[in-house]
Design an enzyme around this catalytic site. Structure first.
Site, PDB file in Angstrom:
ATOM      1  N   HIS A   7      -6.276 -21.265  10.433  1.00 61.92           N
ATOM      2  CA  HIS A   7      -7.632 -21.681  10.076  1.00 61.92           C
ATOM      3  C   HIS A   7      -8.413 -20.535   9.408  1.00 61.92           C
ATOM      4  O   HIS A   7      -9.078 -20.738   8.386  1.00 61.92           O
ATOM      5  CB  HIS A   7      -8.394 -22.184  11.299  1.00 61.92           C
ATOM      6  CG  HIS A   7      -9.852 -22.351  11.027  1.00 61.92           C
ATOM      7  ND1 HIS A   7     -10.362 -23.439  10.351  1.00 61.92           N
ATOM      8  CD2 HIS A   7     -10.907 -21.524  11.285  1.00 61.92           C
ATOM      9  CE1 HIS A   7     -11.676 -23.282  10.207  1.00 61.92           C
ATOM     10  NE2 HIS A   7     -12.025 -22.137  10.769  1.00 61.92           N
ATOM     11  N   CYS A  44      -7.978 -28.173  11.506  1.00 64.97           N
ATOM     12  CA  CYS A  44      -9.209 -28.919  11.776  1.00 64.97           C
ATOM     13  C   CYS A  44      -8.990 -30.427  11.714  1.00 64.97           C
ATOM     14  O   CYS A  44      -9.700 -31.188  12.376  1.00 64.97           O
ATOM     15  CB  CYS A  44     -10.301 -28.483  10.802  1.00 64.97           C
ATOM     16  SG  CYS A  44     -10.866 -26.788  11.139  1.00 64.97           S
ATOM     17  N   CYS A  52     -14.395 -28.148   7.449  1.00 61.27           N
ATOM     18  CA  CYS A  52     -13.097 -27.631   6.984  1.00 61.27           C
ATOM     19  C   CYS A  52     -12.053 -28.748   6.924  1.00 61.27           C
ATOM     20  O   CYS A  52     -11.983 -29.598   7.820  1.00 61.27           O
ATOM     21  CB  CYS A  52     -12.622 -26.532   7.934  1.00 61.27           C
ATOM     22  SG  CYS A  52     -11.058 -25.772   7.446  1.00 61.27           S
ATOM     23  N   CYS A  78      -8.704 -28.060   6.613  1.00 60.59           N
ATOM     24  CA  CYS A  78      -7.361 -27.506   6.854  1.00 60.59           C
ATOM     25  C   CYS A  78      -6.621 -28.358   7.878  1.00 60.59           C
ATOM     26  O   CYS A  78      -7.215 -29.152   8.614  1.00 60.59           O
ATOM     27  CB  CYS A  78      -7.436 -26.048   7.299  1.00 60.59           C
ATOM     28  SG  CYS A  78      -7.829 -25.774   9.051  1.00 60.59           S
ATOM     29  N   ASP A  95       0.844  -1.188   0.000  1.00 62.99           N
ATOM     30  CA  ASP A  95       0.000   0.000   0.000  1.00 62.99           C
ATOM     31  C   ASP A  95       0.882   1.241   0.000  1.00 62.99           C
ATOM     32  O   ASP A  95       2.105   1.144   0.084  1.00 62.99           O
ATOM     33  CB  ASP A  95      -0.965  -0.024   1.187  1.00 62.99           C
ATOM     34  CG  ASP A  95      -0.249  -0.048   2.526  1.00 62.99           C
ATOM     35  OD1 ASP A  95       0.974   0.145   2.552  1.00 62.99           O
ATOM     36  OD2 ASP A  95      -0.913  -0.270   3.549  1.00 62.99           O
ATOM     37  N   ASP A 132      -8.393  -7.499   0.385  1.00 60.47           N
ATOM     38  CA  ASP A 132      -7.431  -7.731   1.467  1.00 60.47           C
ATOM     39  C   ASP A 132      -8.032  -7.217   2.761  1.00 60.47           C
ATOM     40  O   ASP A 132      -8.894  -6.340   2.743  1.00 60.47           O
ATOM     41  CB  ASP A 132      -6.118  -6.983   1.211  1.00 60.47           C
ATOM     42  CG  ASP A 132      -6.226  -5.525   1.658  1.00 60.47           C
ATOM     43  OD1 ASP A 132      -5.722  -5.183   2.743  1.00 60.47           O
ATOM     44  OD2 ASP A 132      -6.871  -4.719   0.941  1.00 60.47           O
TER      45      ASP A 132
END
Length: 380
Positions: free
Chosen positions: A338, A312, A307, A309, A95, A269
């Site tokens: 997560h 999890c 989930c 991931c 930015d 974002d």
């Protein structure tokens, strides 16, 4: 002119303005619409580059203002640029530093030339101009740089917003002229104008006439109602070129990612998923889950039963609650992983829904599951 970053439109969803595309950068090609994790200090808090890649992150953000103050852009340049410095070989967006100047500094003086303000770390007087912002970003070596702009407070008067938006357009022109490395670093312009359609239209006209390789929509998600944000998005995105990427700055709640995509946004974002993770708040398929709550002390199931991931698959709510309550860093790493995975996976599902021309159905199903359709449903 050949731009360092280009956009390839693959498909527009039949029922909405949603776009499926690819963002081509000097450090890889990434599917859009996408969510970009925020790595303010050249790191996504508690995450390693390997973990970010593993979860499917493509482009990540770093912050010009903070890296200018420490370690200083010259040290990053000496290291070979941000990619080398932080060991990240995929896309990086920086930015302009403007948002931090306006949000962190209580003492500031805006002029046509730039902004005088005090360093929030030590009180030192500093001066940031469009040219200085671009020089810092050139030293950082990001793939995508953002033009230096003012993000006016919400709410503010039409007259103030008009003055600010017109100055942002003049600053954008100076930023373009200051970029010494356009072959490797693309500069995106930022459309401002607050909640005033007339000013949004003027800003979009000014910026598109400068032919930036990409366009951001700024000044939203700053306190206005969601309906206002969606109305401004629906009005503004059609004013931007269809062959350039469109980036909605600072937006990361699941509902806004879907609603922004429906209105033609390609890039998002936000610090939201990482920030709330450090408070023990997790995004799940069934809504938000505050892992500190006592009811999870004996809960040996995963954070989210939908989930896949690594968190999890391997750790229970009871264990993560214990870590978070004990202020153990590993607990915050698990909740952060997560949450980022959840949003990156959500955007993958959104892209699939666009491909199948069923994004509105997907929105309805997701909102129902997440709890957004319930009366008084809470967002983050």
């Amino acid at each position: 002119m050949n731009h360092a970053v280009t956009y390839e439109l693959i498909k527009t969803e039949k029922h909405t303005g949603a776009r499926l595309g690819r963002l081509h950068t000097p450090h890889g090609t990434f599917d859009t619409p996408m969510f970009m994790p925020v790595g303010t200090q050249a790191t996504v808090k508690t995450m390693s580059p390997r973990e970010l890649k593993e979860m499917g992150a493509g482009v990540i953000l770093s912050n010009t203002y903070h890296l200018w103050l420490r370690p200083g852009e010259e040290i990053v340049r000496e290291a070979g640029g941000l990619h080398q410095f932080m060991n990240w070989d995929q896309g990086i967006l920086t930015d302009s530093g403007g948002f931090q100047v306006f949000s962190l500094s209580k003492l500031r003086d805006i002029s046509e030339e730039g902004v005088h303000f005090r360093n929030h770390l030590n009180g030192e007087k500093l001066f940031l101009t469009p040219e200085k912002s671009i020089a810092i970003q050139n030293a950082l070596g990001s793939d995508i740089m953002m033009a230096f702009d003012e993000c006016p407070p919400y709410p503010c008067s039409f007259d103030y917003m008009k003055t600010s938006t017109e100055r942002t357009s003049r600053w954008a022109e100076r930023c373009l002229a200051a970029n010494i490395n356009p072959e490797m670093q693309s500069l995106f312009g930022i459309v401002q104008g607050g909640g005033f359609k007339e000013l949004r239209e003027q800003s979009a006209r000014d910026l598109t006439s400068l032919d930036f390789p990409g366009y951001a929509i700024g000044g939203l998600s700053v306190g206005e109602p969601k309906e206002t944000m969606n109305e401004m998005l629906a009005f503004t995105t059609p004013l931007l070129p269809s062959d350039k990427p469109r980036y909605l700055m600072g937006v990361g709640s699941p509902d806004s990612l879907i609603d922004g995509t429906i209105r033609g946004i390609d890039m998002f974002d936000c610090v939201l998923p990482t920030r709330i993770a450090r408070n023990g708040t997790c995004m799940t398929s069934h809504g938000r889950l505050v892992i500190r709550n006592a009811k999870y002390a004996h809960d040996f199931g995963p954070l989210d039963d939908q989930c896949d991931c690594t968190v999890c698959k391997n750790y229970s709510r009871a264990y993560i609650r214990h870590l978070v309550k004990a202020n153990e860093t590993f607990g915050f790493r698990l909740t952060t992983y997560h949450n980022l995975y959840f949003l990156i996976k959500l955007m993958k599902r959104v892209r699939s829904a666009i491909m199948d021309d069923r994004l509105l159905d997907f929105r309805e199903e997701f909102f129902e599951s997440y709890g957004f359709n319930q009366p008084n449903a809470k967002n983050f």
